[in-house]
Design a protein around this motif. Sequence first.
Motif, short mmCIF file in Angstrom:
data_model
loop_
_atom_site.label_atom_id
_atom_site.label_comp_id
_atom_site.label_asym_id
_atom_site.label_seq_id
_atom_site.Cartn_x
_atom_site.Cartn_y
_atom_site.Cartn_z
N TYR A 11 10.44 -28.25 -16.86
CA TYR A 11 10.19 -26.88 -17.28
C TYR A 11 10.66 -26.70 -18.72
O TYR A 11 11.72 -27.21 -19.11
N TRP A 20 20.31 -20.88 -16.24
CA TRP A 20 20.01 -20.11 -17.44
C TRP A 20 21.13 -19.13 -17.76
O TRP A 20 21.77 -18.55 -16.87
N GLU A 24 18.37 -18.34 -22.54
CA GLU A 24 17.20 -18.82 -21.81
C GLU A 24 16.39 -17.65 -21.23
O GLU A 24 15.15 -17.69 -21.24
N TRP A 28 12.54 -16.84 -21.98
CA TRP A 28 11.55 -16.65 -20.90
C TRP A 28 10.81 -15.32 -21.08
O TRP A 28 9.59 -15.27 -20.97
N GLN A 32 6.42 -13.85 -21.78
CA GLN A 32 5.67 -13.03 -20.82
C GLN A 32 4.85 -11.98 -21.57
O GLN A 32 5.38 -11.01 -22.08
N HIS A 134 2.92 -12.24 -13.09
CA HIS A 134 4.10 -13.04 -12.82
C HIS A 134 4.71 -12.67 -11.48
O HIS A 134 4.46 -11.60 -10.94
N ALA A 140 13.89 -11.74 -14.59
CA ALA A 140 13.67 -13.05 -13.95
C ALA A 140 14.23 -13.07 -12.53
O ALA A 140 14.78 -14.07 -12.07
N GLU A 186 4.12 -23.36 -11.87
CA GLU A 186 4.93 -22.49 -12.71
C GLU A 186 6.16 -21.94 -12.00
O GLU A 186 7.29 -22.14 -12.43
N TYR A 187 5.97 -21.27 -10.88
CA TYR A 187 7.06 -20.43 -10.35
C TYR A 187 8.18 -21.22 -9.68
O TYR A 187 9.36 -20.93 -9.91
N ALA A 190 10.02 -22.98 -12.46
CA ALA A 190 10.84 -22.00 -13.18
C ALA A 190 12.09 -21.64 -12.38
O ALA A 190 13.18 -21.50 -12.94
N ALA A 193 14.56 -24.44 -12.67
CA ALA A 193 15.16 -24.44 -14.01
C ALA A 193 16.14 -23.28 -14.16
O ALA A 193 17.25 -23.46 -14.69
N ARG A 194 15.75 -22.09 -13.70
CA ARG A 194 16.63 -20.91 -13.80
C ARG A 194 17.97 -21.15 -13.13
O ARG A 194 19.04 -20.74 -13.62
#
Length: 317
Positions: A11, A20, A24, A28, A32, A134, A140, A186-187, A190, A193-194
């Motif tokens: 990611y 994050w 970060e 992010w 968006q 999203h 987030a 993606e989700y 993410a 990573a978050r």
Amino acid sequence: MHIMNLTPDSYPIGTPGQPWGATELAEWRARQMKQRSYAADVLNAIDALRSRFDVSTYGEVRYGDEHYPLMAIRSRHWQAARPCVLVTGGVHGYETSGVHGALQFVDQHAQPLSEAVNLLVVPCVSPWSYERVHRWNFDAIDPNRSFRESSPAQESVALMQLIASLAERFTAHIDLHETTDTDESEYRPALAARDGLPFEPGTIPDGFYLVDDAGNPQPAFQQAIIAAVQKVTHIAPADADGQIIGSPMVAPGVIRYPFKSLGLCAGVTGARYTTTTEVYPDSAIATPEQCIAAQVEAVRAAIAFVVAAQRASADML
């Protein structure tokens, strides 16, 4: 069923293994971009329903200088003897058919059904993420893991407050969702990573399925919905392990999650009959119109089941 070819820790935001921080999150947010209009797509459609239904603003989401009114549609002439049914869409803003399925249901079917049930419909719980296509909100945060005490999500808090403000006890709640290819592309990456976790690729089921409440399973209710929806679109099969998105398939097209402990929207009312729908808009054999139709049919079938159950109960008295 689609298997996504992604590599862990790929990611583009954050450092692998580290959650994050503010930097970060800001990066992010900067990515968006608005892709569609909540006012044009949702508010205008709701305004067109005002002559036939009671429309109210139950709250507001504010992020910086952006603010979004949160709208509820209610059938008229509620009666205490009727079951109360809640329909929600757009808890995840990118799940388009949930929003437009809720609106189409109200426009085309809610008025005659309101002779048998009291209806409350919230078509778009998360307007900020609807505009940005999203899953998460501005912070987030996943609203569909945030329906709990001291929730960090404005969207979840507002809906919980709406339900708490009503004296009625709900008999059923149908929460309209999608599972898309972007869940894997993606989700979920993410999310890993978050939270500073490794991403473990999964599979995307091809077709419609339901999530029942592990704490209050209602298998006959789920199967009534599956039977109706399979006339509109195909039902997702289990994978080679007998699972859908990592959970055992307990009946054709049905898995179970613990709604309350996960903070899921479908657990917010404590209703007897609850379900989360999941359509697959990226299927090669389903159109966006079919996905919306599947959501509408799921709501109609759920209400038909509730009405039949109430009549059967009355006949036994």
